[in-house]
Scaffold this active site. Structure first.
Site, PDB file in Angstrom:
ATOM      1  NE  ARG A  36      -4.305  -1.620   1.906  1.00  0.00           N
ATOM      2  CZ  ARG A  36      -5.303  -1.789   2.764  1.00  0.00           C
ATOM      3  NH1 ARG A  36      -5.215  -1.283   3.983  1.00  0.00           N
ATOM      4  NH2 ARG A  36      -6.378  -2.450   2.418  1.00  0.00           N
ATOM      5  CE  LYS A 197     -21.667 -17.647   6.617  1.00  0.00           C
ATOM      6  NZ  LYS A 197     -21.937 -17.079   7.958  1.00  0.00           N
ATOM      7  N   GLY A 354      -9.934  -9.426  -0.880  1.00  0.00           N
ATOM      8  CA  GLY A 354      -8.792 -10.104  -0.268  1.00  0.00           C
ATOM      9  C   GLY A 354      -8.528 -11.504  -0.797  1.00  0.00           C
ATOM     10  N   GLY A 377     -13.522  -3.331   0.912  1.00  0.00           N
ATOM     11  CA  GLY A 377     -14.914  -2.905   1.053  1.00  0.00           C
ATOM     12  C   GLY A 377     -15.349  -1.885   0.024  1.00  0.00           C
TER      13      GLY A 377
END
Length: 396
Positions: A36, A197, A354, A377
């Site tokens: 990063r 999920k 990720g 996110g």
């Protein structure tokens, strides 16, 4: 694009507040992965080249509005200096006297890092006073932290409304890649969505079936869709209570003329372990005491056929349990095809999340995608069609 970039800004002699994401992993006081940090270098160097004085704003960890010494950004200084090839000055606070004095003392060519913005409760509350205190330190605001753009915080949203603002090079690259993949893509468009999920990616799936031509569903999510269609998935991970939702997504896809691609054959095992005894069976022949751990070769072959016809691909999630031998086979074979098509110039490929990035790197294709997002996110919310406050503030 409705937002400005560094090319649109006069930075000569200006103090430039730069929101960056250097929330990097640290062990025993040392940065263990500087990826990063490396990605903010083009923005900082461009500001220096244009005669600006970069002042870096960043968060680190989750101190929840309290000063937590172990979450000081000071730990990132050695890695920052190594990446930038110059010294970096550090201020003990991001607002107040320490910040004001550090900014006032800057000379041409200096780079300043302010302390963790999340040491102040006003940061995550997007408090107007906090935003004003930050804005008072500079002349121009640059947001180079797409990964934090889904948060309406003082340093990502509030400040952008108080100063002339633009996107940094990393933010610019991210937004351009996502616009190319979902905003105005070249068709056909394929989306690959995996993960455990369905419930965590409802908005994503609902948005994608209306925008893409083919939707590949893998991982535990695929099991839920199979079960919703009456397929016995044995002991596989599946959300049986999401059957109605899965069927509704399939109906929406059909109405949108989007082909949903589910496993045709599967790799099953009796235990969840590396190198567990396994077999390939048709999708409707999963033994009652077995679990699905990967897509089978016939499924992967068809997915690769679809990829061969595609012009654009967006990926968020693997096909199977890629972390364990030999259940990475399906995911890696698909990634090989994506990489080859991208390298040949025939496919625009954008990936994020990720697990996705980990799978791509494990397959050795970290340099073979058009763009790989590390935003997590924010990348997911963009794919879901949601407005990101940090981006909207730049547009306003």
């Amino acid at each position: 694009m409705a937002w400005k970039t560094l090319d649109d800004m006069d930075l000569a002699g200006k103090t430039v507040l730069v929101r960056v994401d250097i929330n990097v992993p640290v062990e025993e006081g040392r940065v263990t992965d500087a990826t990063r940090i490396a990605r903010i270098v083009p923005t900082v160097r461009d500001i220096l080249d244009k005669g600006g004085k970069p002042v870096l704003l960043a968060h680190f960890g989750r101190p929840k509005g309290q000063v937590v010494p172990e979450m000081s950004l000071k730990v990132t200084l050695p890695a920052l200096e190594q990446a930038l090839g110059c010294g970096v000055i550090f201020a003990e606070d991001c607002v107040g006297l320490p910040a004001k004095q550090a900014v006032a003392a800057l000379s041409d060519g200096d780079v300043l890092l302010l302390e963790n913005t999340r040491f102040h409760a006003g940061e995550e509350k997007n408090d107007p006073m906090m935003a004003a205190s930050l804005a008072a330190l500079g002349d121009v605001y640059v947001n180079d932290a797409f990964s934090a753009a889904h948060r309406a915080h003082a340093s990502t949203e509030g400040i952008a409304r108080l100063l002339p603002s633009c996107a940094g090079r990393l933010m610019q690259a991210e937004l351009e890649a996502l616009e190319q993949a979902l905003g105005a893509p070249e068709r056909p468009v394929v989306a690959v969505v995996g993960g455990a999920k369905v419930s965590t990616k409802l908005d994503l799936l609902g948005n994608l079936v209306a925008k893409v031509d083919h939707l590949v569903i893998g991982g535990g999510m695929a099991n839920t869709f199979l079960a919703a269609q009456g397929v016995d998935v044995g002991k596989s991970l599946a959300e049986h209570d999401m059957a109605d939702t899965a069927r509704a997504i399939l109906d929406k896809a059909k109405a949108s003329d989007c082909e949903v691609i589910l496993p045709r054959d599967i790799v099953v095992a009796r235990e969840f372990a590396a190198n567990a005894p396994h077999e390939n069976v048709p999708v409707d022949a999963c033994p009652a005491d077995a679990m699905i751990l990967d897509a089978g070769p016939a499924t992967v072959a068809y997915i690769c056929e679809v990829i061969d016809r595609a012009s654009t691909l967006i990926m968020n999630g693997p096909l199977g349990v890629f972390e364990m031998e030999p259940f990475q086979t399906g995911t890696f074979a698909m990634l090989d095809r994506i990489a080859a098509r991208t390298r040949s110039g025939n496919l625009v490929s954008v990936a994020g999340g990720g697990d996705t990035v980990a799978a791509i790197n494990a397959a050795g294709h970290g340099d073979d995608f058009t763009y790989i997002s590390t935003a997590g996110g924010a990348f997911l919310e963009w794919m879901e069609g949601k407005t990101l406050p940090g981006v909207a503030a730049l547009q306003d």
